[in-house]
Design a protein around this motif. Structure first.
Motif, mmCIF file in Angstrom:
data_model
loop_
_atom_site.group_PDB
_atom_site.id
_atom_site.type_symbol
_atom_site.label_atom_id
_atom_site.label_comp_id
_atom_site.label_asym_id
_atom_site.label_seq_id
_atom_site.Cartn_x
_atom_site.Cartn_y
_atom_site.Cartn_z
ATOM 1 N N LEU A 354 0.828 -1.201 0.000
ATOM 2 C CA LEU A 354 0.000 0.000 0.000
ATOM 3 C C LEU A 354 0.865 1.254 0.000
ATOM 4 C CD1 LEU A 354 -2.815 1.362 0.465
ATOM 5 C CD2 LEU A 354 -2.463 1.009 2.895
ATOM 6 N N GLN A 355 1.968 1.169 0.709
ATOM 7 C CA GLN A 355 2.773 2.372 0.868
ATOM 8 C C GLN A 355 3.836 2.507 -0.217
ATOM 9 O OE1 GLN A 355 3.676 3.295 4.887
ATOM 10 N NE2 GLN A 355 1.774 2.423 5.626
ATOM 11 N N GLY A 356 3.701 1.718 -1.248
ATOM 12 C CA GLY A 356 4.662 1.759 -2.343
ATOM 13 C C GLY A 356 4.618 3.071 -3.107
ATOM 14 N N GLU A 357 3.475 3.706 -3.176
ATOM 15 C CA GLU A 357 3.414 5.034 -3.784
ATOM 16 C C GLU A 357 2.550 5.915 -2.889
ATOM 17 O OE1 GLU A 357 1.336 5.347 -7.636
ATOM 18 O OE2 GLU A 357 0.631 3.312 -7.309
ATOM 19 N N PRO A 358 2.804 7.222 -2.924
ATOM 20 C CA PRO A 358 2.111 8.083 -1.966
ATOM 21 C C PRO A 358 0.600 8.106 -2.189
ATOM 22 C CG PRO A 358 3.624 9.345 -3.355
ATOM 23 C CD PRO A 358 3.703 7.942 -3.810
ATOM 24 N N MET A 359 -0.104 8.372 -1.111
ATOM 25 C CA MET A 359 -1.534 8.610 -1.234
ATOM 26 C C MET A 359 -1.701 9.932 -1.995
ATOM 27 S SD MET A 359 -4.075 9.385 1.878
ATOM 28 C CE MET A 359 -4.795 7.819 2.251
ATOM 29 N N GLN A 360 -2.826 10.075 -2.658
ATOM 30 C CA GLN A 360 -3.029 11.306 -3.412
ATOM 31 C C GLN A 360 -4.369 11.918 -3.007
ATOM 32 O OE1 GLN A 360 -3.665 11.134 -7.763
ATOM 33 N NE2 GLN A 360 -1.504 11.705 -7.835
ATOM 34 N N VAL A 361 -4.335 13.201 -2.691
ATOM 35 C CA VAL A 361 -5.610 13.880 -2.425
ATOM 36 C C VAL A 361 -6.017 14.581 -3.710
ATOM 37 C CG1 VAL A 361 -6.738 15.743 -1.150
ATOM 38 C CG2 VAL A 361 -5.272 14.120 0.039
ATOM 39 N N ILE A 362 -7.266 14.399 -4.095
ATOM 40 C CA ILE A 362 -7.751 14.963 -5.359
ATOM 41 C C ILE A 362 -8.901 15.917 -5.058
ATOM 42 C CG2 ILE A 362 -8.652 14.412 -7.652
ATOM 43 C CD1 ILE A 362 -7.632 11.533 -7.188
ATOM 44 N N ARG A 363 -8.831 17.073 -5.683
ATOM 45 C CA ARG A 363 -9.850 18.088 -5.448
ATOM 46 C C ARG A 363 -10.545 18.412 -6.767
ATOM 47 N NH1 ARG A 363 -8.446 24.092 -3.059
ATOM 48 N NH2 ARG A 363 -10.575 24.884 -3.009
ATOM 49 N N TYR A 364 -11.858 18.283 -6.764
ATOM 50 C CA TYR A 364 -12.637 18.610 -7.958
ATOM 51 C C TYR A 364 -13.524 19.799 -7.621
ATOM 52 C CZ TYR A 364 -11.975 13.544 -8.986
ATOM 53 O OH TYR A 364 -11.489 12.276 -9.191
ATOM 54 N N THR A 365 -13.366 20.910 -8.341
ATOM 55 C CA THR A 365 -14.325 22.002 -8.198
ATOM 56 C C THR A 365 -15.374 21.847 -9.313
ATOM 57 O OG1 THR A 365 -12.535 23.308 -9.131
ATOM 58 C CG2 THR A 365 -13.034 23.696 -6.876
ATOM 59 N N ARG A 366 -16.260 22.832 -9.450
ATOM 60 C CA ARG A 366 -17.381 22.691 -10.391
ATOM 61 C C ARG A 366 -16.875 22.263 -11.779
ATOM 62 N NH1 ARG A 366 -20.799 26.041 -13.696
ATOM 63 N NH2 ARG A 366 -22.931 25.269 -13.507
ATOM 64 N N GLY A 367 -17.478 21.229 -12.323
ATOM 65 C CA GLY A 367 -17.050 20.728 -13.639
ATOM 66 C C GLY A 367 -15.892 19.751 -13.560
ATOM 67 N N GLY A 368 -15.253 19.671 -12.389
ATOM 68 C CA GLY A 368 -14.134 18.739 -12.229
ATOM 69 C C GLY A 368 -14.631 17.313 -12.364
ATOM 70 N N HIS A 369 -13.889 16.492 -13.071
ATOM 71 C CA HIS A 369 -14.319 15.106 -13.271
ATOM 72 C C HIS A 369 -13.114 14.273 -13.685
ATOM 73 C CE1 HIS A 369 -14.483 14.692 -17.830
ATOM 74 N NE2 HIS A 369 -13.933 15.854 -17.589
ATOM 75 N N TYR A 370 -13.338 12.993 -13.783
ATOM 76 C CA TYR A 370 -12.287 12.099 -14.263
ATOM 77 C C TYR A 370 -12.990 11.136 -15.212
ATOM 78 C CZ TYR A 370 -7.810 9.588 -13.717
ATOM 79 O OH TYR A 370 -6.582 9.023 -13.918
ATOM 80 N N ALA A 371 -12.710 11.294 -16.498
ATOM 81 C CA ALA A 371 -13.425 10.505 -17.507
ATOM 82 C C ALA A 371 -13.049 9.023 -17.395
ATOM 83 C CB ALA A 371 -13.102 11.065 -18.874
ATOM 84 N N PRO A 372 -13.815 8.146 -18.052
ATOM 85 C CA PRO A 372 -13.568 6.704 -17.908
ATOM 86 C C PRO A 372 -12.102 6.337 -18.078
ATOM 87 C CG PRO A 372 -15.563 7.064 -19.185
ATOM 88 C CD PRO A 372 -14.968 8.426 -18.928
ATOM 89 N N HIS A 373 -11.599 5.593 -17.151
ATOM 90 C CA HIS A 373 -10.185 5.213 -17.169
ATOM 91 C C HIS A 373 -9.984 4.000 -16.284
ATOM 92 C CE1 HIS A 373 -10.542 7.297 -13.340
ATOM 93 N NE2 HIS A 373 -9.438 6.659 -12.958
#
Ligand SMILES: O=C(O)CCC(=O)C(=O)O
Ligand SMILES: [Fe+2]
Length: 497
Positions: A354-373
């Motif tokens: 689990l600790q092999g790569e850092p945790m990531q905090v993600i912030r989405y404001t209006r319209g923020g999204h992550y398309a299919p992946h």
């Protein structure tokens, strides 16, 4: 160790060759079924007599008893499954599951079954033969995994008649409500803010795929400096930015690569990539995967959010409110692994992986999204993905998982959908195409396994999307459990973990 398991494994191991890992014994093995005429009626000199068989069985059981007594083990017992067609088998699947949950399957001495009960018993034994043997401590989890697989197989064959009490079929995302406390969520947000996490792009830019396509589709997409050679840094940046997080900046890629030198380390180390043959292999894999993704739906390469990597050390430093976070996430992975896979590695090494790569905090404001992946770029990359909702938007921001192995339906439903429709009706559209969408709720966590086809090719493993945030802000923390290096895979991590 259950004596029936050993007995099967020891005496009938050649029968396992007919097991094709699927729902049916292969044709070949059917053709090789036991020919009773081969046995002499009076027993030839080469055959065991009944007395000899009984004697061998007695000795085997006595040996088991002695071993059990030495270990202070539980009282052994035997199980008989009656007939009654598929209903009997369905009921007995529940019995097996309860026995596995109670950690008692290893104490079964004899296992007999007739008719409907034998559907289940034979499937269970086939799974045992195919799985080999557990090691010591892993036995209870190993049996849970075997029974879960047996139940899934039955459910596939018998449909609604068999309930998936193991919750292991179909690799659904695991939903853990309230895994983190409000304080833990807010502390992660504050850590990310201190690292300069900014609002994500405004909506108009966020949903416009044009800059992405021009940036990605050109022949120089992987060869960033255009010198005709894809070097280690380019390959790593390409894998990260094009396969998983298409808008991942070069700065992010540098941070990721930089981590190879110390502290945590990435999934693929710079030193491994520095070897020309590895870099070439990696680049060609990346190209193949990238081309395949691009064919499906170019817009899927868009991600509009801001990210801040949080090193694990920062979360666990003395007095940190987030100190319990790594163990909570590791326990979540462990629970899921026990029931869905029971792979000893995933169950026992998840903390380190689990600790092999850092945790990531993600912030989405209006319209923020992550398309299919997909979160995993290549076999041997990320075995498990974890997501925790830290702050929830008022409208939108659902995380949607596509049906297993069927991204075609999703591609179809999204084709030609204008950005404005995607913005307003993302979850509705994706649900209509068979996706499972989870609405963000603070502290809730999701875990899912990224799967690959047996031949190592991409199946958009556990493809998912974050729908656009319509009102408010969405904050999540993402973490991944890296898949350990396995010599049968041609690309796997060689990081300094
Ligand atoms: O924000 C979400 O709902 C999903 C995030 C995600 O897919 C990722 O970080 O890989
Ligand atoms: Fe993701």
């Amino acid at each position: 160790m259950g004596s029936f398991r050993e007995a099967y494994a020891a005496d009938d191991s050649e029968h396992s060759e007919g097991w094709d890992g699927d729902d049916n014994l292969s044709e070949e093995s059917e053709g090789e079924s036991l020919d009773l005429n081969e046995f002499d009626e009076d027993g030839s000199e080469d055959d065991l007599t009944w007395d000899e068989v009984l004697q061998t069985e007695r000795e085997f059981i006595q040996k088991q008893h002695r071993g059990r007594e030495r270990q202070g083990g539980c009282v052994p017992f035997s199980v008989a499954f009656s007939g009654g067609g598929v209903r009997a088998a369905a009921f007995e699947a529940g019995v097996l599951w309860r026995l596995a949950q109670a950690g008692r399957l290893g104490d079964v001495e004899h296992f007999v079954a007739v008719s409907g009960g034998a559907y289940l018993a034979s499937a269970f034994c086939s799974q045992i033969i195919a799985a080999g043997s557990p090691r010591g401590q892993e036995e209870p989890a190993w049996y849970l995994g075997i029974v879960a697989k047996t139940i899934c197989r039955m459910q596939k064959n018998a449909g609604y008649l068999v309930r998936d009490i193991s919750k292991a079929c179909g690799l659904s995302p695991w939903h853990a409500p309230s895994l983190l406390t409000v304080e833990e969520c807010e502390s992660l947000v504050q850590e990310a803010l201190q690292r300069g996490l900014r609002p994500s792009l405004p909506r108009e830019r966020a949903l416009d795929p044009t800059p992405l396509l021009s940036a990605l589709a050109g022949p120089g997409a992987l060869d960033r400096d255009g010198d005709g050679i894809i070097d280690a840094a380019e390959a790593a940046a390409a894998a990260r930015s094009k396969l998983n997080a298409p808008l991942f900046s070069l700065t992010d890629a540098r941070v990721w690569l930089g981590a190879a030198g110390g502290g945590g380390g990435p999934n693929i180390s710079a030193s491994w990539l520095a070897r020309p043959e590895n870099a070439a292999l990696f680049a060609s894999e990346s190209r193949r995967v990238f081309a395949k993704l691009l064919d499906h739906r170019p817009e899927k390469f868009s991600r509009h959010s801001s990210q801040a990597p949080l090193p694990w050390a920062a979360l666990t430093r003395a007095g940190a409110l987030t100190a319990a976070v790594p163990s909570k996430l590791a326990a979540l992975v462990q629970n899921m692994a026990r029931l869905q896979d029971a792979s000893p590695l995933l169950q026992h090494q998840h903390h380190q992986q689990l600790q092999g790569e850092p945790m990531q905090v993600i912030r989405y404001t209006r319209g923020g999204h992550y398309a299919p992946h997909s979160d995993s770029g290549w076999p041997g990359h990320r075995e498990v993905s974890l997501l925790v909702y830290l702050r929830t938007p008022e409208v939108g921001g659902e995380t949607c998982f596509f049906p297993d192995g069927d991204d075609g339906a999703i591609v179809g439903v999204l084709q030609g959908v204008p950005a404005s429709t995607y913005f307003r009706r993302c979850a509705q559209l994706l649900r209509a195409a068979g996706a499972t969408c989870v609405s963000p709720s603070r502290g809730d966590a999701l875990a899912w396994r990224n799967k690959w086809r047996n031949d190592g090719s991409l199946e958009l493993p556990r493809a998912h999307a974050a729908c656009p945030v319509q009102v408010g802000e969405k904050w999540v923390a993402s973490a991944w459990v890296g898949e350990p290096c396995d010599s049968t895979r041609h690309i796997c991590q060689h990081g300094s973990r």
